[in-house]
Design a protein around this motif. Sequence first.
Motif, PDB file in Angstrom:
ATOM      1  N   HIS A   1      71.105  24.551  29.580  1.00  0.00           N
ATOM      2  CA  HIS A   1      71.446  23.370  29.062  1.00  0.00           C
ATOM      3  C   HIS A   1      71.135  21.948  30.021  1.00  0.00           C
ATOM      4  N   GLY A   2      69.406  21.722  30.605  1.00  0.00           N
ATOM      5  CA  GLY A   2      68.886  21.355  31.651  1.00  0.00           C
ATOM      6  C   GLY A   2      67.853  20.387  30.604  1.00  0.00           C
ATOM      7  N   PRO A   3      67.417  19.368  30.856  1.00  0.00           N
ATOM      8  CA  PRO A   3      66.546  18.122  30.424  1.00  0.00           C
ATOM      9  C   PRO A   3      66.018  19.139  28.641  1.00  0.00           C
ATOM     10  N   VAL A   4      65.951  18.338  28.122  1.00  0.00           N
ATOM     11  CA  VAL A   4      64.618  19.019  26.350  1.00  0.00           C
ATOM     12  C   VAL A   4      64.737  17.609  26.410  1.00  0.00           C
ATOM     13  N   ALA A   5      62.892  18.762  25.997  1.00  0.00           N
ATOM     14  CA  ALA A   5      61.803  17.831  26.058  1.00  0.00           C
ATOM     15  C   ALA A   5      61.563  16.910  24.896  1.00  0.00           C
ATOM     16  N   PRO A   6      61.056  15.946  25.592  1.00  0.00           N
ATOM     17  CA  PRO A   6      61.382  14.537  24.162  1.00  0.00           C
ATOM     18  C   PRO A   6      61.013  14.577  22.924  1.00  0.00           C
ATOM     19  N   ALA A   7      61.227  14.431  21.753  1.00  0.00           N
ATOM     20  CA  ALA A   7      60.682  14.719  20.272  1.00  0.00           C
ATOM     21  C   ALA A   7      59.134  14.263  20.279  1.00  0.00           C
ATOM     22  N   ALA A   8      58.705  13.824  20.968  1.00  0.00           N
ATOM     23  CA  ALA A   8      57.578  12.777  21.096  1.00  0.00           C
ATOM     24  C   ALA A   8      56.636  13.670  21.856  1.00  0.00           C
ATOM     25  N   PHE A   9      56.659  14.698  23.056  1.00  0.00           N
ATOM     26  CA  PHE A   9      56.147  15.459  24.013  1.00  0.00           C
ATOM     27  C   PHE A   9      55.839  16.346  22.949  1.00  0.00           C
ATOM     28  N   GLY A  10      55.474  17.129  21.993  1.00  0.00           N
ATOM     29  CA  GLY A  10      54.993  18.233  21.127  1.00  0.00           C
ATOM     30  C   GLY A  10      53.571  17.870  20.980  1.00  0.00           C
ATOM     31  N   GLY A  11      54.168  16.238  19.834  1.00  0.00           N
ATOM     32  CA  GLY A  11      52.473  15.991  19.330  1.00  0.00           C
ATOM     33  C   GLY A  11      52.124  15.458  20.518  1.00  0.00           C
ATOM     34  N   PHE A  12      52.281  15.267  22.143  1.00  0.00           N
ATOM     35  CA  PHE A  12      51.420  14.530  22.909  1.00  0.00           C
ATOM     36  C   PHE A  12      50.219  15.775  23.367  1.00  0.00           C
ATOM     37  N   GLN A  13      51.144  16.948  23.738  1.00  0.00           N
ATOM     38  CA  GLN A  13      50.683  18.209  23.689  1.00  0.00           C
ATOM     39  C   GLN A  13      49.733  18.772  23.364  1.00  0.00           C
ATOM     40  N   ALA A  14      50.501  18.610  21.934  1.00  0.00           N
ATOM     41  CA  ALA A  14      49.182  19.467  20.864  1.00  0.00           C
ATOM     42  C   ALA A  14      47.520  18.710  20.816  1.00  0.00           C
ATOM     43  N   ASN A  15      48.424  17.380  21.180  1.00  0.00           N
ATOM     44  CA  ASN A  15      47.231  16.392  21.409  1.00  0.00           C
ATOM     45  C   ASN A  15      45.789  16.643  21.928  1.00  0.00           C
ATOM     46  N   TYR A  16      46.695  16.954  23.374  1.00  0.00           N
ATOM     47  CA  TYR A  16      46.167  16.994  24.639  1.00  0.00           C
ATOM     48  C   TYR A  16      45.052  18.209  24.329  1.00  0.00           C
ATOM     49  N   LEU A  17      46.524  18.658  24.072  1.00  0.00           N
ATOM     50  CA  LEU A  17      45.211  20.818  24.156  1.00  0.00           C
ATOM     51  C   LEU A  17      44.326  20.337  22.812  1.00  0.00           C
ATOM     52  N   MET A  18      44.228  20.760  22.172  1.00  0.00           N
ATOM     53  CA  MET A  18      43.100  20.245  20.565  1.00  0.00           C
ATOM     54  C   MET A  18      41.649  19.725  21.610  1.00  0.00           C
ATOM     55  N   ALA A  19      41.759  18.166  22.639  1.00  0.00           N
ATOM     56  CA  ALA A  19      40.744  17.709  23.032  1.00  0.00           C
ATOM     57  C   ALA A  19      40.695  18.693  24.065  1.00  0.00           C
ATOM     58  N   TYR A  20      41.443  19.268  25.236  1.00  0.00           N
ATOM     59  CA  TYR A  20      41.325  20.027  25.701  1.00  0.00           C
ATOM     60  C   TYR A  20      40.138  21.779  25.729  1.00  0.00           C
ATOM     61  N   LEU A  21      40.926  22.478  24.957  1.00  0.00           N
ATOM     62  CA  LEU A  21      40.191  22.815  24.668  1.00  0.00           C
ATOM     63  C   LEU A  21      38.532  23.079  23.756  1.00  0.00           C
ATOM     64  N   LEU A  22      38.684  21.934  23.124  1.00  0.00           N
ATOM     65  CA  LEU A  22      37.368  21.528  22.280  1.00  0.00           C
ATOM     66  C   LEU A  22      36.169  21.250  23.233  1.00  0.00           C
ATOM     67  N   ALA A  23      37.001  20.794  24.732  1.00  0.00           N
ATOM     68  CA  ALA A  23      35.787  21.103  25.989  1.00  0.00           C
ATOM     69  C   ALA A  23      35.587  21.739  26.265  1.00  0.00           C
ATOM     70  N   VAL A  24      36.418  22.107  26.246  1.00  0.00           N
ATOM     71  CA  VAL A  24      35.997  23.873  26.983  1.00  0.00           C
ATOM     72  C   VAL A  24      35.553  25.480  26.833  1.00  0.00           C
ATOM     73  N   ALA A  25      35.562  24.822  24.996  1.00  0.00           N
ATOM     74  CA  ALA A  25      34.831  25.302  24.316  1.00  0.00           C
ATOM     75  C   ALA A  25      32.849  25.078  23.902  1.00  0.00           C
ATOM     76  N   ALA A  26      33.070  24.361  24.224  1.00  0.00           N
ATOM     77  CA  ALA A  26      31.776  23.529  24.386  1.00  0.00           C
ATOM     78  C   ALA A  26      31.243  24.344  25.660  1.00  0.00           C
ATOM     79  N   ASP A  27      31.919  24.519  26.755  1.00  0.00           N
ATOM     80  CA  ASP A  27      31.153  25.152  27.683  1.00  0.00           C
ATOM     81  C   ASP A  27      30.883  26.526  27.794  1.00  0.00           C
ATOM     82  N   TRP A  28      32.464  27.214  27.173  1.00  0.00           N
ATOM     83  CA  TRP A  28      31.764  28.261  26.343  1.00  0.00           C
ATOM     84  C   TRP A  28      30.963  28.998  26.480  1.00  0.00           C
ATOM     85  N   LEU A  29      30.460  28.239  25.018  1.00  0.00           N
ATOM     86  CA  LEU A  29      29.600  28.560  24.119  1.00  0.00           C
ATOM     87  C   LEU A  29      28.133  28.337  24.326  1.00  0.00           C
TER      88      LEU A  29
END
Length: 227
Positions: free
Chosen positions: A42-70
């Motif tokens: 029953h602790g703090p619940v993530a705000p509704a906008a957090f999921g979109g924010f996190q997905a947005n960051y992960l998309m950019a970050y994973l593309l960045a590391v993919a360019a390096d790993w290739l």
Amino acid sequence: PLTVTVSAVRAMLPYGAVFAAVVAVTALAHGLCSVRPKSQLHGPVAPAAFGGFQANYLMAYLLAVAADWLQGPYVYALYTYSGYSKAEVGQLYIAGFASSAVFGTFVAAIADKYGRKSNAVFYCVAYVFSCATKHSPNFYVLLTGRLLGGVAYSILFSAFESWMVYEHAARGFPQHLLSSTFAKAQLCNGIVAIVAGKVAGWFADRYGKVMPFDLSIVVLVVLGVLI
């Protein structure tokens, strides 16, 4: 002999089977670590906008590391294929590491002054030019590429995370949710590394050792547009 033993193990445990088993164990461990104690249900619940924010960051970050790993598996292979000796390849590698070490000492200050977004865009630009130099067999052109690659490498592991942390706080998300973003980023980074290696290998076998760098350029352009 050890060589015979390793060969026997490889024969009994094909790569695909080992990979599938490791993925299953990792998924199980991740699921167990994600279970919250009853005291926290029953602790703090993530705000509704957090999921979109996190997905947005992960998309950019994973593309960045993919360019390096290739690129990673084929830097040495490309240099030796171009006819350079181990000593010359060593000089190219040292130049890249030195560039990363020197630039890494003040990359944070540059990001604070000109903005983390600008820094992330410069990562794309620097790495695109670094990849483009791989088309030339000239030592000094390749050296320039290594210097640019070192700069980009410093930005990769500083600007993106600091930008995310700043935006996380600016948008008022709870502090404890940062660990969720970092955990998903590192888990997905490992998966991206494996996939990028397989993709790079497929293209390199068919189109030459420069092709992984061209693929990296495509990923970097997409990342720049996304940023």
